[in-house]
Design a protein around this motif. Structure first.
Motif, mmCIF file in Angstrom:
data_model
loop_
_atom_site.group_PDB
_atom_site.id
_atom_site.type_symbol
_atom_site.label_atom_id
_atom_site.label_comp_id
_atom_site.label_asym_id
_atom_site.label_seq_id
_atom_site.Cartn_x
_atom_site.Cartn_y
_atom_site.Cartn_z
ATOM 1 N N GLY A 10 0.815 -1.198 0.000
ATOM 2 C CA GLY A 10 0.000 0.000 0.000
ATOM 3 C C GLY A 10 0.857 1.260 0.000
ATOM 4 O O GLY A 10 0.534 2.246 -0.667
ATOM 5 N N LEU A 11 1.964 1.224 0.743
ATOM 6 C CA LEU A 11 2.889 2.366 0.745
ATOM 7 C C LEU A 11 3.511 2.549 -0.636
ATOM 8 O O LEU A 11 3.639 3.668 -1.124
ATOM 9 C CB LEU A 11 3.981 2.167 1.793
ATOM 10 N N TYR A 12 3.884 1.442 -1.268
ATOM 11 C CA TYR A 12 4.444 1.499 -2.617
ATOM 12 C C TYR A 12 3.456 2.192 -3.568
ATOM 13 O O TYR A 12 3.838 3.044 -4.360
ATOM 14 C CB TYR A 12 4.780 0.087 -3.098
ATOM 15 N N ASP A 13 2.176 1.834 -3.434
ATOM 16 C CA ASP A 13 1.149 2.436 -4.284
ATOM 17 C C ASP A 13 1.024 3.941 -4.053
ATOM 18 O O ASP A 13 0.712 4.691 -4.980
ATOM 19 C CB ASP A 13 -0.208 1.768 -4.042
ATOM 20 N N LEU A 14 1.267 4.402 -2.816
ATOM 21 C CA LEU A 14 1.157 5.830 -2.513
ATOM 22 C C LEU A 14 2.282 6.647 -3.141
ATOM 23 O O LEU A 14 2.137 7.856 -3.319
ATOM 24 C CB LEU A 14 1.175 6.065 -0.999
ATOM 25 N N ILE A 15 3.400 6.014 -3.456
ATOM 26 C CA ILE A 15 4.552 6.750 -3.995
ATOM 27 C C ILE A 15 4.217 7.398 -5.335
ATOM 28 O O ILE A 15 4.603 8.528 -5.603
ATOM 29 C CB ILE A 15 5.799 5.841 -4.091
ATOM 30 N N SER A 16 3.493 6.707 -6.183
ATOM 31 C CA SER A 16 3.027 7.242 -7.470
ATOM 32 C C SER A 16 4.139 7.805 -8.352
ATOM 33 O O SER A 16 3.917 8.734 -9.110
ATOM 34 C CB SER A 16 1.963 8.329 -7.259
ATOM 35 N N VAL A 17 5.319 7.274 -8.227
ATOM 36 C CA VAL A 17 6.455 7.655 -9.068
ATOM 37 C C VAL A 17 6.959 6.358 -9.693
ATOM 38 O O VAL A 17 7.019 5.333 -9.023
ATOM 39 C CB VAL A 17 7.576 8.318 -8.220
ATOM 40 N N LYS A 18 7.291 6.405 -10.956
ATOM 41 C CA LYS A 18 7.806 5.203 -11.610
ATOM 42 C C LYS A 18 9.104 4.773 -10.940
ATOM 43 O O LYS A 18 9.955 5.596 -10.615
ATOM 44 C CB LYS A 18 8.063 5.452 -13.088
ATOM 45 N N GLY A 19 9.224 3.473 -10.750
ATOM 46 C CA GLY A 19 10.414 2.931 -10.114
ATOM 47 C C GLY A 19 10.183 1.483 -9.755
ATOM 48 O O GLY A 19 9.189 0.879 -10.165
ATOM 49 N N LYS A 20 11.119 0.912 -8.982
ATOM 50 C CA LYS A 20 10.943 -0.477 -8.574
ATOM 51 C C LYS A 20 11.263 -0.629 -7.100
ATOM 52 O O LYS A 20 12.026 0.156 -6.523
ATOM 53 C CB LYS A 20 11.813 -1.394 -9.417
ATOM 54 N N ALA A 21 10.655 -1.644 -6.522
ATOM 55 C CA ALA A 21 10.873 -1.957 -5.113
ATOM 56 C C ALA A 21 11.794 -3.166 -5.014
ATOM 57 O O ALA A 21 11.782 -4.047 -5.876
ATOM 58 C CB ALA A 21 9.544 -2.258 -4.432
ATOM 59 N N SER A 22 12.582 -3.190 -3.956
ATOM 60 C CA SER A 22 13.417 -4.365 -3.708
ATOM 61 C C SER A 22 12.505 -5.529 -3.335
ATOM 62 O O SER A 22 11.383 -5.336 -2.877
ATOM 63 C CB SER A 22 14.403 -4.080 -2.574
ATOM 64 N N ASP A 23 12.998 -6.725 -3.526
ATOM 65 C CA ASP A 23 12.227 -7.922 -3.207
ATOM 66 C C ASP A 23 12.720 -8.458 -1.872
ATOM 67 O O ASP A 23 13.699 -9.186 -1.815
ATOM 68 C CB ASP A 23 12.405 -8.963 -4.317
ATOM 69 N N SER A 24 12.072 -8.041 -0.802
ATOM 70 C CA SER A 24 12.486 -8.509 0.519
ATOM 71 C C SER A 24 11.272 -9.028 1.271
ATOM 72 O O SER A 24 10.141 -8.620 1.011
ATOM 73 C CB SER A 24 13.158 -7.383 1.295
ATOM 74 N N ARG A 25 11.533 -9.935 2.187
ATOM 75 C CA ARG A 25 10.463 -10.536 2.977
ATOM 76 C C ARG A 25 10.477 -9.967 4.393
ATOM 77 O O ARG A 25 11.497 -9.479 4.872
ATOM 78 C CB ARG A 25 10.653 -12.063 3.054
ATOM 79 N N ALA A 26 9.351 -10.062 5.054
ATOM 80 C CA ALA A 26 9.236 -9.624 6.439
ATOM 81 C C ALA A 26 9.929 -10.623 7.359
ATOM 82 O O ALA A 26 10.121 -11.787 7.004
ATOM 83 C CB ALA A 26 7.763 -9.491 6.821
ATOM 84 N N GLY A 27 10.300 -10.140 8.529
ATOM 85 C CA GLY A 27 10.921 -10.989 9.536
ATOM 86 C C GLY A 27 10.234 -10.820 10.879
ATOM 87 O O GLY A 27 9.379 -9.948 11.058
ATOM 88 N N VAL A 28 10.638 -11.660 11.823
ATOM 89 C CA VAL A 28 10.052 -11.679 13.161
ATOM 90 C C VAL A 28 11.102 -11.196 14.156
ATOM 91 O O VAL A 28 12.262 -11.583 14.070
ATOM 92 C CB VAL A 28 9.604 -13.118 13.535
ATOM 93 N N GLU A 29 10.677 -10.344 15.090
ATOM 94 C CA GLU A 29 11.569 -9.948 16.177
ATOM 95 C C GLU A 29 10.811 -10.002 17.490
ATOM 96 O O GLU A 29 9.580 -10.101 17.514
ATOM 97 C CB GLU A 29 12.173 -8.573 15.926
#
Length: 157
Positions: free
Chosen positions: A34-53
């Motif tokens: 959802g945050l990625y969608d808010l950026i509204s600028v062409k580009g790419k996101a890194s491919d990372s997974r969530a973790g547990v702490e």
């Protein structure tokens, strides 16, 4: 905030509910999308997974938090400022409260934006790294403190 109060005690980790760590990680990754969608600028996101702490001061087999670090790389370096401005403008329209904004103390004086979404029990820290090669936004979404369902243990990943 603690799990028993109404959220007026800033600086404390909110109680996010009962969930398995896998389901909570999926929910946090969806928030990142959802945050990625808010950026509204062409580009790419890194491919990372969530973790547990761990949740500080709580049993690590019963309580946990999810963190999801990822980066956004605009198609052109000149659009990095646009991406950060877009997030600063759009986050409050989508339930986020900006709690900190401005340059950090690093040599590069990176712009930092920290926002909380009380309804979703998550926070995000966004760092504009204009001097990086390539320039990027570094985002970390962190959940409140979850409790696993009775009879289960936290799955650490």
């Amino acid at each position: 905030m603690t799990d028993s109060d109404n959220g007026n005690d800033s600086g404390k980790v909110p109680f996010a509910g009962v969930s398995t760590s896998k389901d909570a990680a999926d929910a946090v990754e969806k928030i990142s999308s959802g945050l990625y969608d808010l950026i509204s600028v062409k580009g790419k996101a890194s491919d990372s997974r969530a973790g547990v702490e761990e949740c500080a001061g709580k049993d690590r087999d019963t309580y946990f938090r999810i963190f999801h670090p990822w980066s956004f790389y605009p198609a052109s370096a000149s659009e990095l400022d646009d991406a950060m401005r877009q997030l600063k403008r759009e986050l409050p329209k989508h339930g986020w409260k900006i709690v900190d904004y401005g340059p950090d103390t690093s040599r590069n004086k990176n712009i930092n934006l920290t926002a909380d979404n009380d309804a979703k029990k998550v926070g995000v820290n966004i760092v504009q790294m204009a001097k990086n090669d390539p320039p990027k936004l570094s985002l970390t979404v962190v959940s409140g403190c979850y409790k696993v369902p009775d009879g289960q243990e936290v799955e650490h990943f």
